[in-house]
Design a protein around this motif. Structure first.
Motif, short mmCIF file in Angstrom:
data_model
loop_
_atom_site.label_atom_id
_atom_site.label_comp_id
_atom_site.label_asym_id
_atom_site.label_seq_id
_atom_site.Cartn_x
_atom_site.Cartn_y
_atom_site.Cartn_z
N ALA A 1 79.81 74.97 4.43
CA ALA A 1 80.97 75.38 5.13
C ALA A 1 82.20 74.68 4.84
O ALA A 1 82.26 73.62 4.59
N ASP A 2 83.34 75.52 4.08
CA ASP A 2 84.44 75.00 3.59
C ASP A 2 85.42 74.46 4.66
O ASP A 2 85.87 75.41 5.54
N HIS A 3 85.58 73.20 4.77
CA HIS A 3 86.86 72.78 5.69
C HIS A 3 87.90 72.36 5.25
O HIS A 3 88.58 71.39 5.79
N SER A 4 88.28 72.43 3.74
CA SER A 4 89.07 71.78 3.02
C SER A 4 90.38 71.92 3.56
O SER A 4 91.39 71.13 3.25
N SER A 5 90.58 73.32 4.03
CA SER A 5 92.08 73.59 4.32
C SER A 5 92.18 73.06 5.70
O SER A 5 93.44 73.45 6.04
N ASP A 6 91.47 72.73 6.53
CA ASP A 6 91.88 72.15 7.97
C ASP A 6 92.51 70.90 7.86
O ASP A 6 92.85 70.22 6.71
N ALA A 7 93.21 70.56 8.96
CA ALA A 7 93.95 69.34 9.14
C ALA A 7 92.89 68.04 8.74
O ALA A 7 91.82 68.15 8.91
N PRO A 8 93.75 67.00 8.14
CA PRO A 8 92.84 65.79 7.79
C PRO A 8 91.87 65.44 8.78
O PRO A 8 92.45 65.22 10.04
N ILE A 9 90.80 64.87 8.58
CA ILE A 9 89.92 64.18 9.30
C ILE A 9 89.46 62.85 8.59
O ILE A 9 89.85 62.65 7.46
N ASP A 10 88.71 62.03 9.62
CA ASP A 10 88.38 60.62 9.07
C ASP A 10 87.01 60.39 8.75
O ASP A 10 86.72 59.54 8.17
N GLY A 11 86.11 61.46 9.31
CA GLY A 11 85.03 61.36 8.95
C GLY A 11 84.59 61.62 7.31
O GLY A 11 85.33 62.34 6.63
N LEU A 12 83.22 61.35 6.98
CA LEU A 12 82.83 61.19 5.51
C LEU A 12 81.38 61.79 5.51
O LEU A 12 80.77 61.41 6.37
N ASP A 13 81.12 62.18 4.16
CA ASP A 13 79.82 62.80 4.15
C ASP A 13 78.83 61.79 4.02
O ASP A 13 79.08 60.67 3.28
N ILE A 14 78.06 61.42 4.69
CA ILE A 14 76.69 60.72 4.79
C ILE A 14 75.52 61.15 4.45
O ILE A 14 74.51 60.69 4.74
N GLY A 15 75.56 62.37 3.64
CA GLY A 15 74.25 62.95 3.23
C GLY A 15 73.35 62.32 2.36
O GLY A 15 71.93 62.07 2.66
N PRO A 16 73.87 61.60 1.48
CA PRO A 16 72.86 60.53 0.71
C PRO A 16 72.30 59.50 1.61
O PRO A 16 71.11 58.92 1.12
N LEU A 17 72.90 59.01 2.46
CA LEU A 17 72.44 58.13 3.39
C LEU A 17 71.21 58.68 4.42
O LEU A 17 70.37 58.03 4.73
N LEU A 18 71.44 59.74 4.87
CA LEU A 18 70.59 60.66 5.57
C LEU A 18 69.23 60.89 4.88
O LEU A 18 68.03 60.59 5.27
N PHE A 19 69.46 61.16 3.61
CA PHE A 19 68.38 61.51 2.68
C PHE A 19 67.69 60.51 1.82
O PHE A 19 66.79 60.54 1.19
#
Length: 479
Positions: free
Chosen positions: A346-364
């Motif tokens: 799901a693309d959210h790149s056009s939304d307003a800036p957020i502070d969270g980051l992708d932690i997929g590598p840590l999850l898996f």
């Protein structure tokens, strides 16, 4: 077999494999969020008082995160962060002139409808979405979860202790605690002893009804809750070794077991990522277990201590998340939105800036995966009190001091530096020994002040909270 036949056979296998991969169903997401549950309140995180066999099973089949952070020591800002991937200070959900740090009934404030929630991001990919439980991001119709991307809402709009009484300085009379289905009150006052059972039953029903489509279920429990005596059903009341608090924790564990068993029964386990956590630490007083335990961490909920911000988390996705493992990298609730978005494409790149980051590598459990966060910030309402980077947490030399987990209100401003990996109880101040680390973390704090603000200083990245005109909120229940 001829070479041509071999080549054709390999082509067919590759074609079928690629088709199978392309046709693989998208992941479902479930977030189970407890209220005020302490870091040390369950067996996977060290409790010897509370029996939590289903969480033990979840940890055995999944991955424990031992440095997972809420963005606040209280519930409204932490839940706003979970939903939007932002520090509450960025979106104005850390404080308001009428309610303070936590939204109260009949407030004209709430999560701004222009903010994008996890539910709205996933709906772009045709996910079914539901919240079953406590919302606490605005109780007026304009701020309800049904206006923030959720197809279905069953639960209470704020904390379970906000019952019928007069509290606010504006003289407004709080209504009986309402249980809602979508935007309609179906029971007031609701029976708090049945909430965990009813939420669980409703969740199982909703999962069954939506099993043919990708779904996102947010289940923020009301318990153990904010009351001095948590509520549990007659099935669990008086059954634990730790009074009402323990009874409530053990019933929450039962609920986890019901959810996981249902996913296995429907053959959904291998494609449903389940996150279990708490909105903030337990508000227990020192040496008291009656309102939960944050041990071995220092401090209580409603502060900027580790015991308030660092919360237990277990991630479960059989076959993809490595079973029986632990992640000690710094991760946060704010990371769920971008992580879910990436997993759901799901693309959210056009939304307003957020502070969270992708932690997929840590999850898996990717090899050598590290925290994506250079810094993490601890705010006490509008005041920045501490910053963490790597293993180091610096309490800033601030003045005046609001409530503080280590310093008295009139203490002289001085830095406190703790290695929160090696000194989990925050007992050894290392500021004099590592002045270069103090200086580096003070520089990171200044970055936060510029972007998010600090006390009376407004950050450049700050956005407005939702606010209705005072005339649009009467002093009676609007539902």
């Amino acid at each position: 077999m001829t070479l041509r036949m071999r080549v054709f056979g390999i082509f067919v296998v590759l074609l079928l494999s690629s088709r199978g991969e392309a046709a693989a169903p998208p992941l479902n997401f479930i977030v189970l969020n407890c209220d005020n549950l302490g870091y040390g309140d369950t067996e996977p995180f060290g409790s010897t008082l509370h029996r939590t066999p289903h969480l033990n099973q979840m940890a055995t089949e999944g991955r424990r995160f031992t440095h997972f952070y809420s963005s606040a020591g209280v519930c409204t800002p932490s839940r706003a962060s979970l939903m939007t991937g932002c520090y509450a200070q960025r979106i104005g959900m850390h404080d308001n002139p009428r309610d303070g740090w936590v939204l109260r009934p009949l407030s004209r404030y709430g999560l701004n409808p222009t903010e994008v929630t996890i539910a709205e991001v996933l709906k772009r990919q045709n996910y079914a979405t539901a919240i079953i439980g406590k919302w606490h991001l605005g109780d007026q119709p304009e701020f309800l979860p049904t206006r923030q991307g959720f197809d279905f809402f069953f639960g209470i709009p704020y904390s379970d202790d906000m019952t019928e009484r007069t509290w606010n300085t504006d003289g407004s009379q709080w209504p009986p605690l309402p249980l809602m289905r979508n935007e309609r009150v179906i029971e007031a006052p609701c029976d708090r002893t049945t909430l965990t059972q009813r939420y669980t039953a409703q969740a199982l029903e909703w999962i069954s009804e939506n099993q043919q489509s990708p779904f996102f279920l947010y289940l923020p429990h009301a318990m153990p809750g904010s009351t001095a005596q948590p509520y549990s059903s007659t099935q669990f009341s008086g059954q634990s070794a730790n009074g009402p608090w323990g009874d409530s924790v053990e019933e929450l564990d039962w609920s986890v077991g019901q959810i996981l068993a249902h996913l296995k029964k429907l053959d959904l386990a291998s494609r449903t990522l389940v996150i279990w956590t708490s909105d903030n630490g337990a508000p227990s007083l020192p040496n008291s277990l009656k309102r939960g335990s944050n041990l071995p961490l220092h401090g209580r909920g409603y502060s900027t201590s580790e015991g308030a911000f660092r919360v237990p988390m277990i991630a479960w996705l059989p076959g993809r998340i490595p079973a029986g493992t632990e992640c000690a990298e710094l991760t946060t609730m704010m990371d769920l939105l971008p992580t879910f978005a990436k997993l759901a494409t799901a693309d959210h790149s056009s939304d307003a800036p957020i502070d969270g980051l992708d932690i997929g590598p840590l999850l898996f459990g990717a090899s050598n995966a590290q925290s994506p966060h250079a810094a993490f910030y601890y705010y006490d309402g509008p005041q920045l009190q501490a910053v963490r980077s790597g293993p180091w947490k610096l309490f800033l030399p601030i003045h005046p001091i609001r409530q503080h987990p280590h310093l008295a209100p009139h203490a002289a401003p001085s830095p406190l530096l703790f290695n929160v990996v090696e000194d989990v109880g925050c007992k050894q101040n290392q500021a004099l020994h590592y002045p270069e680390i103090v200086q580096r973390l003070e520089g990171l704090a200044e970055e936060a002040r510029r972007e998010l603000g600090d006390a009376e200083r407004l950050g450049a990245g700050r956005r407005e909270r939702g606010e209705l005109s005072s005339d649009s909120v009467p002093v009676a229940q609007t539902f």
